[in-house]
Write a protein that holds these residues in place. Structure first.
Motif, mmCIF file in Angstrom:
data_model
loop_
_atom_site.group_PDB
_atom_site.id
_atom_site.type_symbol
_atom_site.label_atom_id
_atom_site.label_comp_id
_atom_site.label_asym_id
_atom_site.label_seq_id
_atom_site.Cartn_x
_atom_site.Cartn_y
_atom_site.Cartn_z
ATOM 1 N N ASN A 211 0.824 -1.203 0.000
ATOM 2 C CA ASN A 211 0.000 0.000 0.000
ATOM 3 C C ASN A 211 0.864 1.262 0.000
ATOM 4 O O ASN A 211 0.604 2.216 0.734
ATOM 5 C CB ASN A 211 -0.941 -0.004 1.208
ATOM 6 C CG ASN A 211 -2.081 0.990 1.060
ATOM 7 O OD1 ASN A 211 -2.206 1.670 0.032
ATOM 8 N ND2 ASN A 211 -2.909 1.101 2.086
ATOM 9 N N ARG A 212 1.904 1.260 -0.835
ATOM 10 C CA ARG A 212 2.802 2.416 -0.922
ATOM 11 C C ARG A 212 3.428 2.456 -2.315
ATOM 12 O O ARG A 212 3.335 1.497 -3.087
ATOM 13 C CB ARG A 212 3.883 2.333 0.150
ATOM 14 C CG ARG A 212 4.743 1.097 0.066
ATOM 15 C CD ARG A 212 5.710 1.009 1.234
ATOM 16 N NE ARG A 212 6.618 2.143 1.229
ATOM 17 C CZ ARG A 212 7.537 2.340 2.171
ATOM 18 N NH1 ARG A 212 7.630 1.504 3.198
ATOM 19 N NH2 ARG A 212 8.350 3.370 2.100
ATOM 20 N N HIS A 213 4.081 3.589 -2.609
ATOM 21 C CA HIS A 213 4.688 3.759 -3.925
ATOM 22 C C HIS A 213 5.863 2.797 -4.101
ATOM 23 O O HIS A 213 6.571 2.468 -3.141
ATOM 24 C CB HIS A 213 5.185 5.187 -4.107
ATOM 25 C CG HIS A 213 4.112 6.209 -3.938
ATOM 26 N ND1 HIS A 213 4.370 7.563 -3.911
ATOM 27 C CD2 HIS A 213 2.765 6.088 -3.782
ATOM 28 C CE1 HIS A 213 3.228 8.215 -3.740
ATOM 29 N NE2 HIS A 213 2.253 7.342 -3.663
ATOM 30 N N ALA A 224 13.132 0.233 -11.898
ATOM 31 C CA ALA A 224 11.989 -0.011 -12.783
ATOM 32 C C ALA A 224 11.754 1.187 -13.700
ATOM 33 O O ALA A 224 12.158 2.318 -13.407
ATOM 34 C CB ALA A 224 10.737 -0.297 -11.959
ATOM 35 N N LYS A 225 11.068 0.927 -14.812
ATOM 36 C CA LYS A 225 10.786 1.989 -15.781
ATOM 37 C C LYS A 225 9.558 2.801 -15.401
ATOM 38 O O LYS A 225 9.361 3.902 -15.909
ATOM 39 C CB LYS A 225 10.585 1.384 -17.173
ATOM 40 C CG LYS A 225 11.837 0.727 -17.740
ATOM 41 C CD LYS A 225 11.589 0.200 -19.143
ATOM 42 C CE LYS A 225 12.857 -0.430 -19.716
ATOM 43 N NZ LYS A 225 12.654 -0.934 -21.099
ATOM 44 N N CYS A 226 8.685 2.241 -14.560
ATOM 45 C CA CYS A 226 7.443 2.917 -14.185
ATOM 46 C C CYS A 226 7.400 3.175 -12.681
ATOM 47 O O CYS A 226 7.993 2.432 -11.889
ATOM 48 C CB CYS A 226 6.226 2.082 -14.585
ATOM 49 S SG CYS A 226 6.011 1.856 -16.356
ATOM 50 N N LEU A 227 6.697 4.212 -12.318
ATOM 51 C CA LEU A 227 6.377 4.490 -10.920
ATOM 52 C C LEU A 227 4.982 3.930 -10.654
ATOM 53 O O LEU A 227 4.027 4.285 -11.336
ATOM 54 C CB LEU A 227 6.399 5.998 -10.659
ATOM 55 C CG LEU A 227 5.866 6.460 -9.301
ATOM 56 C CD1 LEU A 227 6.723 5.916 -8.157
ATOM 57 C CD2 LEU A 227 5.793 7.982 -9.254
ATOM 58 N N TYR A 228 4.857 3.038 -9.671
ATOM 59 C CA TYR A 228 3.602 2.362 -9.389
ATOM 60 C C TYR A 228 2.968 2.936 -8.124
ATOM 61 O O TYR A 228 3.606 2.992 -7.066
ATOM 62 C CB TYR A 228 3.826 0.853 -9.243
ATOM 63 C CG TYR A 228 4.240 0.207 -10.543
ATOM 64 C CD1 TYR A 228 3.290 -0.263 -11.442
ATOM 65 C CD2 TYR A 228 5.582 0.095 -10.888
ATOM 66 C CE1 TYR A 228 3.659 -0.831 -12.649
ATOM 67 C CE2 TYR A 228 5.977 -0.468 -12.088
ATOM 68 C CZ TYR A 228 5.005 -0.927 -12.964
ATOM 69 O OH TYR A 228 5.373 -1.481 -14.162
ATOM 70 N N LEU A 229 1.714 3.368 -8.265
ATOM 71 C CA LEU A 229 0.974 3.989 -7.171
ATOM 72 C C LEU A 229 -0.295 3.198 -6.904
ATOM 73 O O LEU A 229 -0.996 2.783 -7.837
ATOM 74 C CB LEU A 229 0.605 5.438 -7.527
ATOM 75 C CG LEU A 229 1.746 6.330 -8.022
ATOM 76 C CD1 LEU A 229 1.201 7.664 -8.502
ATOM 77 C CD2 LEU A 229 2.756 6.559 -6.921
ATOM 78 N N ALA A 230 -0.604 2.993 -5.630
ATOM 79 C CA ALA A 230 -1.817 2.273 -5.251
ATOM 80 C C ALA A 230 -3.016 3.212 -5.310
ATOM 81 O O ALA A 230 -2.943 4.356 -4.840
ATOM 82 C CB ALA A 230 -1.676 1.693 -3.848
#
Length: 519
Positions: A211-213, A224-230
């Motif tokens: 539950n965090r970035h 990683a190539k992407c920033l993942y946000l919940a």
């Protein structure tokens, strides 16, 4: 966050060739104007004002405040070199020149600084207005969304529009991440990029479980190539959205808007979930109520015929030898009538169940309406002999598209109702006709009729009205509800109206089938 600040500071110290050329050109233009003022005999104060104005323009047209600071210094040196004696040197012999230079520098610097702050303020206001517009558009899109898919796609498209970056979305299904959905910023090579992003599913799973970035610009899977946000509300996570970062991290302004949009998306998903659960609970409660009504109705309505069957059968077994043939025949007839009533009840129950579960398959074919009516009359119970039933066809060759077996059941239910609710000797008329593209079938009687209040509910399931049936047997209230469902499944309509001076008319329609004559 520290990396973003360093990147921002690094960009602020970078010099742009275009801005340098703009600054040189503006100072050169100011010098030309200064020469013109000198030729016209204007005072040096006017020339100083020209250079202050030039610094003001430079602070407006360049990106960094370093240019206005440098222009303030250079403008003083140019003025000293071109317009003070001795000319074309940086020497100044007059006693007041140092003060003049200092005031000129201070005025240029102050003017440039104020212009830069004003430009930054206008930029911030523009960003704030843009942010409000994006948030407002997103809010309107989410309000119009009808399901989870529309909420997710609307949010992702808004983020693509805002950031001009690839977006990959994972919805939460059954407490785990579902399949990825890709929203490319550019159509070129989108399939290859999608495959690359899918390799980072473990990063999205990490963002989901923690539950965090996670991903680019973070300490968790930073490569990683992407920033993942919940996409979350409190501890409830509804999905994970990945934003392609590449070589250009998100600015603080972009990040704030992104978090606001994701917050709106999470709230919309939570509201959709609550509405769906509420609807499911209402359907469940309705089904439970229908089940309770059905059981209650069956317990009442089956008791009379079953008691009659068992009583008559017991009499025949115990006293059959002492009964004459007429008495036996009457008992047999009563048992048969009660058994047929139960069979009709079971047929209606089975048909209602198939309709409710969507398992009732229509076998549509072109049928002669008159033949279907006659087939239905052959199945009407023996009480029809106590009524006068007539059939009137405006067109004996009227064809309609129907499932004949189901339409026969509709006719049986309506005519049975007319027999049950009208006194002996009543007249029941069945009339068929064509009205444009519809076959119209009406069943009328001259009984006591149906009140306006009962007409509103006559087609509701388990509704039997206030009328008493002639044989004192209650009705389950399934017949007319089933008729409406069957007719609607055929694309037709059914209605009830008064038959003047008294009585009732039931009318339903079916699509007409045109007769094709051989050439």
């Amino acid at each position: 966050m520290d990396e973003e600040k360093k990147e921002k500071m690094k960009r602020s110290l970078m010099f742009s060739a275009a801005d340098i050329m703009k600054s040189i050109g503006i100072l050169a233009a100011a010098s030309c104007v200064g020469f013109l003022f000198e030729q016209l005999g204007f005072a040096e104060a006017n020339i100083i004002t020209v250079y202050v104005f030039a610094v003001l323009i430079i602070s407006v047209v360049t990106v960094n405040r370093v240019y206005s600071l440098a222009a303030s210094i250079v403008s003083v040196l140019i003025f000293n070199f071109l317009f003070t004696y001795p000319k074309f040197t940086l020497h100044a012999y007059e006693q007041g020149y140092p003060v003049t230079f200092l005031i000129m520098f201070a005025a240029a610097l102050l003017t440039g600084t104020l212009a830069t702050k004003l430009k930054d303020s206008a930029k911030q206001s523009g960003r704030a207005a843009f942010r409000m517009k994006v948030l407002l558009d997103t809010n309107q899109l989410l309000q119009q969304a009808r399901n989870r898919e529309e909420i997710i796609s609307g949010t992702a498209n808004q983020i693509v529009k805002l950031l001009n970056r690839d977006i990959i979305v994972y919805q939460v299904k059954e407490k785990s991440l579902g399949e990825a959905v890709f929203f490319p910023a550019e159509a070129e090579n989108c399939e290859e990029r999608f495959q690359e992003y899918q390799k980072e599913r473990s990063v999205a799973v990490c963002a989901f479980h923690n539950n965090r970035h996670a991903g680019a610009t973070t300490k968790t899977y930073g490569e990683a190539k992407c920033l993942y946000l919940a996409v979350r509300v409190s501890d409830a996570v509804y999905g994970v959205i990945g934003i392609a970062i590449g070589e250009q991290p998100l600015e603080e302004f972009e990040r704030n808007i992104l978090l606001s949009i994701l917050g709106e998306c999470a709230l919309a998903l939570e509201n959709e979930k609550n509405a769906r659960e509420k609807e499911e609970a209402a359907i469940l409660a309705k089904n439970e109520q229908l089940r309770a009504d059905l059981l209650r109705a069956i317990s009442h309505d089956l008791r009379t015929p079953l008691t009659s069957i068992s009583g008559n059968a017991s009499n025949l077994m115990s006293n059959g030898k002492s009964f004459d043939n007429e008495t036996k025949q009457n008992l047999y007839q009563d048992i048969y009538d009660d058994a047929m009533w139960l069979i009709n009840l079971v047929e209606n129950l089975l048909s209602v169940t198939r309709l409710e579960e969507g398992r009732l398959n229509l076998h549509i074919s072109a049928e002669l309406v008159d033949e279907v009516v006659q087939e239905a009359l052959r199945h009407i119970n023996r009480l029809r002999t106590e009524h006068t039933i007539s059939v009137e066809n405006e067109d004996d060759l009227l064809l309609a598209k129907m499932d004949a077996r189901l339409i026969v059941q509709v006719l049986i239910n309506i005519v049975d109702n007319a027999i049950k609710y009208t006194p002996k000797g009543s007249h029941i008329s069945i009339r068929t006709m064509r009205n444009e593209d519809w076959a119209v079938i009406s069943i009328s009687d001259d009984g006591p009729g149906i009140s306006d209040e009962n007409k509103k509910q006559i087609f509701d399931m388990f509704y039997s009205g206030a009328n008493q049936i002639v044989d004192s047997r209650r009705s389950l209230g399934l017949g007319l509800s089933l008729c409406k469902s069957i007719v609607n499944a055929h694309g037709g309509t059914i209605c009830v109206e008064d038959n003047l001076p008294h009585g009732t008319i039931f009318t339903f329609t079916l699509p007409v089938e045109e007769i094709k004559l051989p050439e």
